[in-house]
Design a protein around this motif. Structure first.
Motif, short mmCIF file in Angstrom:
data_model
loop_
_atom_site.label_atom_id
_atom_site.label_comp_id
_atom_site.label_asym_id
_atom_site.label_seq_id
_atom_site.Cartn_x
_atom_site.Cartn_y
_atom_site.Cartn_z
N GLU A 1 0.84 -1.20 0.00
CA GLU A 1 0.00 0.00 0.00
C GLU A 1 0.88 1.24 0.00
OE1 GLU A 1 -2.24 -0.39 3.60
OE2 GLU A 1 -3.30 -2.19 2.94
N LYS A 2 0.59 2.17 -0.92
CA LYS A 2 1.36 3.41 -1.00
C LYS A 2 0.40 4.60 -1.07
CE LYS A 2 5.24 4.21 -1.88
NZ LYS A 2 6.42 4.61 -1.05
N ILE A 3 0.68 5.63 -0.29
CA ILE A 3 -0.10 6.86 -0.31
C ILE A 3 0.65 7.89 -1.15
CG2 ILE A 3 -0.96 8.79 1.07
CD1 ILE A 3 -1.32 6.72 3.37
N GLY A 4 -0.06 8.49 -2.10
CA GLY A 4 0.57 9.48 -2.96
C GLY A 4 -0.37 9.90 -4.08
N VAL A 5 0.22 10.41 -5.16
CA VAL A 5 -0.53 10.92 -6.31
C VAL A 5 -0.13 10.11 -7.55
CG1 VAL A 5 -0.92 12.95 -7.77
CG2 VAL A 5 -0.61 13.23 -5.30
N TYR A 6 -1.09 9.85 -8.44
CA TYR A 6 -0.80 9.19 -9.71
C TYR A 6 -0.27 10.25 -10.68
CZ TYR A 6 -3.07 4.78 -8.44
OH TYR A 6 -3.39 3.58 -7.85
N ASP A 7 1.05 10.47 -10.63
CA ASP A 7 1.63 11.42 -11.58
C ASP A 7 2.74 10.73 -12.37
OD1 ASP A 7 3.50 11.24 -9.58
OD2 ASP A 7 3.65 13.40 -9.20
N LYS A 8 3.28 11.45 -13.35
CA LYS A 8 4.29 10.90 -14.27
C LYS A 8 3.77 9.60 -14.89
CE LYS A 8 8.00 13.01 -11.59
NZ LYS A 8 9.12 12.77 -10.66
N VAL A 9 2.59 9.71 -15.47
CA VAL A 9 1.92 8.55 -16.09
C VAL A 9 2.46 8.32 -17.50
CG1 VAL A 9 -0.30 7.76 -17.03
CG2 VAL A 9 -0.19 8.75 -14.72
N VAL A 10 2.76 7.08 -17.83
CA VAL A 10 3.15 6.69 -19.18
C VAL A 10 2.12 5.67 -19.66
CG1 VAL A 10 4.94 5.67 -20.63
CG2 VAL A 10 5.59 7.01 -18.61
N THR A 11 1.32 6.04 -20.65
CA THR A 11 0.25 5.15 -21.12
C THR A 11 0.80 4.16 -22.14
OG1 THR A 11 -0.39 6.75 -22.82
CG2 THR A 11 -1.56 6.85 -20.70
N GLY A 12 0.05 3.09 -22.37
CA GLY A 12 0.44 2.08 -23.36
C GLY A 12 -0.55 0.93 -23.31
N ASN A 13 -0.73 0.25 -24.44
CA ASN A 13 -1.70 -0.84 -24.49
C ASN A 13 -1.14 -2.15 -23.95
OD1 ASN A 13 -3.72 0.75 -25.60
ND2 ASN A 13 -2.89 0.49 -27.67
N HIS A 14 0.17 -2.35 -24.05
CA HIS A 14 0.80 -3.57 -23.54
C HIS A 14 1.39 -3.35 -22.16
CE1 HIS A 14 0.27 -5.71 -27.31
NE2 HIS A 14 0.72 -4.64 -27.94
N ASN A 15 1.99 -2.17 -21.97
CA ASN A 15 2.56 -1.80 -20.68
C ASN A 15 2.23 -0.34 -20.42
OD1 ASN A 15 4.46 -4.23 -20.09
ND2 ASN A 15 4.98 -3.64 -22.18
N ALA A 16 1.83 -0.05 -19.19
CA ALA A 16 1.63 1.33 -18.76
C ALA A 16 2.39 1.50 -17.45
CB ALA A 16 0.14 1.64 -18.59
N MET A 17 2.73 2.75 -17.14
CA MET A 17 3.52 2.99 -15.93
C MET A 17 3.04 4.24 -15.22
SD MET A 17 7.43 2.14 -17.17
CE MET A 17 7.44 3.19 -18.61
N VAL A 18 3.22 4.24 -13.90
CA VAL A 18 3.11 5.45 -13.09
C VAL A 18 4.46 5.58 -12.40
CG1 VAL A 18 1.87 6.61 -11.22
CG2 VAL A 18 0.64 5.04 -12.75
N LEU A 19 5.12 6.72 -12.59
CA LEU A 19 6.51 6.86 -12.14
C LEU A 19 6.66 7.98 -11.12
CD1 LEU A 19 8.16 6.49 -15.68
CD2 LEU A 19 7.98 4.75 -13.90
N GLY A 20 5.62 8.18 -10.31
CA GLY A 20 5.68 9.21 -9.29
C GLY A 20 6.62 8.86 -8.15
N ASP A 21 6.91 9.85 -7.32
CA ASP A 21 7.82 9.64 -6.19
C ASP A 21 7.27 8.60 -5.21
OD1 ASP A 21 9.58 11.45 -7.19
OD2 ASP A 21 8.83 13.14 -6.01
N ASN A 22 5.97 8.59 -4.99
CA ASN A 22 5.38 7.64 -4.05
C ASN A 22 4.67 6.49 -4.75
OD1 ASN A 22 6.17 8.35 -1.46
ND2 ASN A 22 4.60 9.93 -1.27
N ILE A 23 3.84 6.80 -5.74
CA ILE A 23 3.12 5.72 -6.44
C ILE A 23 3.89 5.37 -7.71
CG2 ILE A 23 0.98 5.07 -7.59
CD1 ILE A 23 -0.53 6.68 -5.52
N ASP A 24 4.42 4.15 -7.72
CA ASP A 24 5.33 3.67 -8.77
C ASP A 24 4.79 2.30 -9.21
OD1 ASP A 24 7.47 3.07 -10.40
OD2 ASP A 24 9.00 3.20 -8.83
#
Length: 353
Positions: free
Chosen positions: A79-102
């Motif tokens: 469990e991580k508390i934070g914001v969904y930022d630095k989002v990288v979208t994609g149909n096969h792989n997607a990412m959230v690369l924020g400081d807390n939510i990764d």
């Protein structure tokens, strides 16, 4: 109740009312259904079915602000508390690369979604819950007091499904990619040769696929200069040493549809029964130590020198949780992490599977 016949939605709702304190996952197991079926039974009664459009979800979540992201498997809850930022979208792989939510997300696995409102005393708890085609939870997003409720409601409205039936079709659970291949014919020489030529930890999965080996087959087989077996208590020892030394670590917990990562120190380590719990301000982890079958320290070459991971496996051969010392691409491994990993208690390795 006859376990061969699944309960109807009204029976599921009644069971939920009769067992208000039982966790959803546990109640679903008692009823012989998946967690997705348990949630779907409440459509129209605090639950709205939403489309699992991962890219739209991720881009819409940033406006919701602070939330709690939860990813779990059978033996660990992250469990991580934070914001969904630095989002990288994609149909096969997607990412959230924020400081807390990764997060590392595999959208094709996300089959069912729900927006859930649950009354708890005078409060309403809100969450978005997503499941694979077998009805197993892949990821959940829980609102917090600081969340933007308007942005959340707007996102739910955008994702709302035309189908609000209180049932959901689920398929049989998929066999994990990590299940050992009884027909594996890779030679020790081929494995060691390919392993020695790794230049990035992300090449490891491709190597396994090429050789048709499970991860645990490979670590059992490769030799103790690359992988060595640790005592099952090594995970607890690692947590306590990392906390005492204020050592930043990376902690990965995943399932078929999502991998969630903590990067940073751990402070409050609380064993309770079979569980090891990390109870820090923005990071909670709950790990079932009685589910641990093997713990391996694994050394992988990279262009920046070798890196060492701790890999924890269940009896089914699936990896429950994985740890590294915190590092960025292009950096060498932390000396304190390497020293810790190399000095945790070892036990003799089993014969290669």
């Amino acid at each position: 109740m006859d376990q061969r016949v699944k309960p109807a939605p009204h029976e599921i709702r009644r069971a939920r009312t009769d067992n208000p304190k039982t966790r959803e996952r546990d109640l679903a197991a008692q009823l012989g259904i998946s967690e997705a079926e348990l949630v779907a039974a409440h459509c129209g009664d605090g639950v709205v079915r939403i489309e699992p459009r991962v890219n739209d979800l991720l881009t819409g979540l940033e406006a919701v602000g602070e939330v709690m992201a939860l990813t779990r498997n059978e033996s660990a809850v992250h469990e991580k508390i934070g914001v969904y930022d630095k989002v990288v979208t994609g149909n096969h792989n997607a990412m959230v690369l924020g400081d807390n939510i990764d997060l590392r997300i595999f959208p094709k696995i996300w089959a069912h979604g729900f927006a859930v409102e649950k009354r708890d005393g005078g409060e309403i708890r809100r969450s978005l819950q997503f499941f694979d085609d077998a009805g197993e939870a892949v990821h959940k997003v829980h609102l917090r007091p600081a969340s933007n409720l308007y942005a959340y409601q707007k996102l739910v409205a955008e994702l709302e499904s035309a189908n609000q039936e209180p049932t959901v079709a689920v398929s049989a659970a998929k066999v994990s990619d990590d299940v050992e291949n009884p027909d594996a014919s890779a030679s020790l020489g081929d494995l060691r040769d390919r392993w020695s030529q790794l230049t990035d930890v992300h090449q490891f999965f491709g190597m396994l696929k090429t050789l048709k080996l499970s991860r645990r087959q490979a670590v059992r087989m490769v030799g103790q200069d690359y992988a060595w077996l640790l005592d099952k208590d090594a995970v607890g020892a690692m947590f306590h040493h990392a906390a005492e030394g204020e050592m930043p670590i990376m902690c990965f917990v995943g399932n078929r549809g999502c991998i969630q990562i903590h990067s940073g120190p751990v402070k409050s380590i609380k064993p309770m029964g079979p569980w090891i719990n990390v109870l820090d301000e923005t990071f909670h982890l709950h790990l079932r130590t009685d589910h641990i079958d093997e713990v391996w320290a694994v050394r992988k070459p990279t262009k920046d020198g070798h890196v060492t991971s701790l890999e924890v496996y269940g009896a089914d051969g699936n990896m429950i949780i994985q740890f590294f010392g915190k590092r960025h691409e292009g950096e060498g491994e932390r000396d304190d992490w390497r020293f810790l990993a190399e000095n945790l208690p070892r036990i003799p390795s089993p014969t290669a599977a």
